[in-house]
Design a protein around this motif. Structure first.
Motif, PDB file in Angstrom:
ATOM      1  N   GLU A   1    -100.113  -7.223 -29.222  1.00  0.00           N
ATOM      2  CA  GLU A   1     -99.458  -7.362 -30.175  1.00  0.00           C
ATOM      3  C   GLU A   1     -99.834  -7.122 -31.655  1.00  0.00           C
ATOM      4  O   GLU A   1     -99.206  -7.047 -32.543  1.00  0.00           O
TER       5      GLU A   1
ATOM      6  N   VAL B   1     -93.241   1.009 -22.961  1.00  0.00           N
ATOM      7  CA  VAL B   1     -92.020   0.359 -23.372  1.00  0.00           C
ATOM      8  C   VAL B   1     -90.940   0.983 -23.790  1.00  0.00           C
ATOM      9  O   VAL B   1     -89.768   1.220 -23.343  1.00  0.00           O
TER      10      VAL B   1
ATOM     11  N   HIS C   1     -90.593 -17.421 -24.589  1.00  0.00           N
ATOM     12  CA  HIS C   1     -89.335 -17.808 -24.637  1.00  0.00           C
ATOM     13  C   HIS C   1     -89.095 -18.884 -25.182  1.00  0.00           C
ATOM     14  O   HIS C   1     -88.127 -20.019 -24.898  1.00  0.00           O
TER      15      HIS C   1
ATOM     16  N   ASP D   1     -91.541  -8.331 -17.903  1.00  0.00           N
ATOM     17  CA  ASP D   1     -91.549  -9.569 -18.666  1.00  0.00           C
ATOM     18  C   ASP D   1     -92.305 -10.730 -18.107  1.00  0.00           C
ATOM     19  O   ASP D   1     -92.978 -11.471 -18.750  1.00  0.00           O
TER      20      ASP D   1
ATOM     21  N   LEU E   1     -92.843 -10.545 -34.235  1.00  0.00           N
ATOM     22  CA  LEU E   1     -93.156  -9.352 -33.278  1.00  0.00           C
ATOM     23  C   LEU E   1     -93.599  -8.345 -34.316  1.00  0.00           C
ATOM     24  O   LEU E   1     -92.587  -7.910 -35.015  1.00  0.00           O
TER      25      LEU E   1
ATOM     26  N   LEU F   1     -89.630 -13.199 -33.291  1.00  0.00           N
ATOM     27  CA  LEU F   1     -89.056 -12.305 -32.254  1.00  0.00           C
ATOM     28  C   LEU F   1     -90.482 -12.554 -31.172  1.00  0.00           C
ATOM     29  O   LEU F   1     -90.254 -12.552 -29.981  1.00  0.00           O
ATOM     30  N   GLY F   2     -91.702 -12.366 -31.574  1.00  0.00           N
ATOM     31  CA  GLY F   2     -92.736 -12.496 -30.895  1.00  0.00           C
ATOM     32  C   GLY F   2     -92.969 -13.913 -30.081  1.00  0.00           C
ATOM     33  O   GLY F   2     -93.029 -13.852 -28.764  1.00  0.00           O
ATOM     34  N   SER F   3     -92.774 -14.937 -30.574  1.00  0.00           N
ATOM     35  CA  SER F   3     -92.512 -16.303 -29.902  1.00  0.00           C
ATOM     36  C   SER F   3     -91.384 -16.384 -28.842  1.00  0.00           C
ATOM     37  O   SER F   3     -91.543 -16.626 -27.595  1.00  0.00           O
ATOM     38  N   LEU F   4     -90.343 -15.535 -29.188  1.00  0.00           N
ATOM     39  CA  LEU F   4     -89.031 -15.566 -28.353  1.00  0.00           C
ATOM     40  C   LEU F   4     -89.461 -14.780 -26.995  1.00  0.00           C
ATOM     41  O   LEU F   4     -89.150 -15.252 -25.897  1.00  0.00           O
ATOM     42  N   ILE F   5     -89.891 -13.591 -27.343  1.00  0.00           N
ATOM     43  CA  ILE F   5     -90.291 -12.735 -26.118  1.00  0.00           C
ATOM     44  C   ILE F   5     -91.459 -13.153 -25.614  1.00  0.00           C
ATOM     45  O   ILE F   5     -91.462 -13.145 -24.073  1.00  0.00           O
ATOM     46  N   LEU F   6     -92.670 -13.548 -26.046  1.00  0.00           N
ATOM     47  CA  LEU F   6     -93.790 -13.903 -25.157  1.00  0.00           C
ATOM     48  C   LEU F   6     -93.718 -15.376 -24.682  1.00  0.00           C
ATOM     49  O   LEU F   6     -94.488 -15.563 -23.668  1.00  0.00           O
TER      50      LEU F   6
ATOM     51  N   ARG G   1     -96.789   0.337 -26.581  1.00  0.00           N
ATOM     52  CA  ARG G   1     -95.427   0.426 -27.094  1.00  0.00           C
ATOM     53  C   ARG G   1     -95.008   1.777 -26.646  1.00  0.00           C
ATOM     54  O   ARG G   1     -93.767   2.307 -26.406  1.00  0.00           O
TER      55      ARG G   1
END
Length: 470
Positions: free
Chosen positions: A257, A330, A299, A239, A270, A292-297, A327
């Motif tokens: 992505e 991961v 935060h 991460d 995401l 979710l993409g914004s959250l993971i990449l 993928r």
């Protein structure tokens, strides 16, 4: 050949040879440290199982180390034969870094490897343990320099360009470039994790066949403790590495992505699965999770991630390959974490060594660490394209002026030679693993010293020993 021109054949050849080579150093790094731990435990406890495991894995380590050296030499020559443009442009930086690796790491490993493999009954216990530790240290130092060179190509700094070539200005900046710490941690941890599953699968194979010896149980237990602790740690490191990549190589993240464009005011979703299409400039059949993409990449639930359409078409990495290789990496990482968690539950239930479904699962997961390393390497290197030195030199400008026929013949030769030579090496390592750790009670005395255990110092003697015992 395969409808490719000389440029793409050169890339395919390099990818093929690196894919073979990278497996051997990964196992070498993990097994060297594992051997140091085993010998240290034996010196502390004098438990025969630790010594039996050391002798068993030292043979496999020796074979793997030899194949790694041979395949690594080929890699070095390719910089001059197929990538002379890169060598001429950036050789003043990559050349010294690779030289430091030879002087500080390879010489250290080679100097103590003979003592480690052949000195068990010829030198004192402390000196032999010191030699094993030096070999393990050498593998870590080698990783340091190799990753420093590769990381500089990914995030170059500390240089200037004069007369069309790179001139180093600050070696500390060159070595400790922005992506180096995360790449070093990520690759080193991946090597330990891959070796742990390699060892764990070997133990599972023997347990499934009724070889429930103390040595087999110990190596199975150690491997699963490593999986339980290191696999989640690797996820955290990954991460942080991703955040670093987003800062310095945003086009790579966009390709990973499969993210083509941002909608005004909306967070980045995401994309779990889909089919990126470079010509249509969209990801077909995309399965998305909003925000979710914004959250993971990032935060954050509001910040957007750069999209592929933010970059000129000629500067975009090939998204379909890195999308799926990432993928795969991961997905295998999540399975590794699950193995560690399940093993902890089975320990609590006292069924760790007897649950056949779990043993089969661990056996199937044996190559998962190595496959994840290959997938991660493809993500890293293909995601850097079209640059060989990111933002500084394009890959098309780095290739040597070879013809299509020349590159086709050399690639075919590499496939045939590597398939035969290293294929035999793989088969031989598997044969050594099938023999398993031999108990000291079952060994015959050897000439050369009273009570000397019949533990072949030469790895190739192991098979003949097994045939004699039959």
């Amino acid at each position: 050949m395969f409808g490719l021109d000389a440029f793409h054949l050169a890339r395919a050849q390099f990818a093929f040879t690196v894919s073979f080579h990278i497996i051997f150093p990964a196992i070498t790094i993990g097994l060297a440290s594992y051997l140091a731990v085993l010998e240290g435990l034996w010196l502390k406890s004098r438990l025969a199982a630790w010594r039996d495991l050391y002798h068993f894995w030292s043979k496999i380590f020796a074979v793997n180390f030899g194949m790694g050296v041979v395949s690594g030499l080929v890699m070095a020559y390719q910089f001059g034969t197929n990538w002379s443009g890169f060598s001429q442009f950036a050789g003043s930086i990559t050349g010294p870094l690779l030289t430091y690796e030879v002087l500080t790491a390879f010489f250290l490993e080679a100097g103590f490897l003979g003592v480690m493999l052949f000195g068990w009954q010829r030198v004192g216990e402390r000196l032999h343990f010191f030699a094993t530790c030096m070999v393990a240290l050498g593998t870590i130092i080698s990783t340091f320099w190799i990753l420093a060179s590769n990381s500089w190509m990914q995030t170059p700094q500390g240089y200037r360009i004069e007369h069309g070539v790179v001139v180093p200005e600050d070696w500390l900046q060159i070595i400790f470039n922005p992506s180096f710490p995360w790449r070093l941690l990520h690759m080193s941890t991946a090597a330990f994790l891959a070796s742990a599953f390699f060892v764990g699968a070997s133990a599972a194979w023997h347990l499934l066949r009724g070889n429930d010896s103390p040595a087999v149980r110990k190596m199975f237990s150690m491997a699963l403790w490593m999986a339980l602790t290191v696999a989640p740690l690797q996820a955290v490191i990954g991460d942080m590495h991703g955040l670093n990549t987003l800062e310095h190589q945003p086009a790579k993240i966009a390709a990973i992505e499969g993210h083509w464009e941002n909608k005004p005011g909306e967070a980045t979703p995401l994309i779990l699965f889909g089919m990126p299409d470079m010509h249509a400039e969209r990801t077909k059949y995309a399965l998305e999770i909003p925000h979710l993409g914004s959250l993971i990449l990032t935060h954050s639930l509001t910040r957007q991630v750069p999209a592929l359409k933010d970059f000129p078409p000629q500067d975009r990495p090939y998204s379909p390959l890195v999308f799926w290789s990432f993928r795969l990496m991961v997905g295998l990482g999540l399975l590794m974490i699950s193995v560690g968690i399940i093993s902890l539950w089975l320990r609590y239930k006292r069924r760790l060594y007897t649950s056949r479904p779990f043993l089969r699962f661990t056996l199937l997961m044996g190559p998962s660490g190595l496959i994840a390393i290959l997938a991660g390497w493809f993500t890293t290197e293909v995601g850097r394209q079209p640059w060989v030195v990111y933002g500084v030199q394009r890959t098309a400008d780095a290739v040597s002026a070879h013809g299509d026929l020349h590159m086709s013949i050399s690639l075919l030769a590499f496939i045939l030679v590597y398939g035969s030579v290293f294929g035999v090496g793989y088969l031989y390592m598997m044969r050594l693993i099938k023999i398993g750790p031999l108990s000291s009670d079952n060994r015959r005395p050897e000439p050369g010293g009273p009570g000397r255990a019949n533990t072949p110092a030469r790895p190739l003697s192991a098979v003949s020993q097994r045939n004699e015992e039959r």
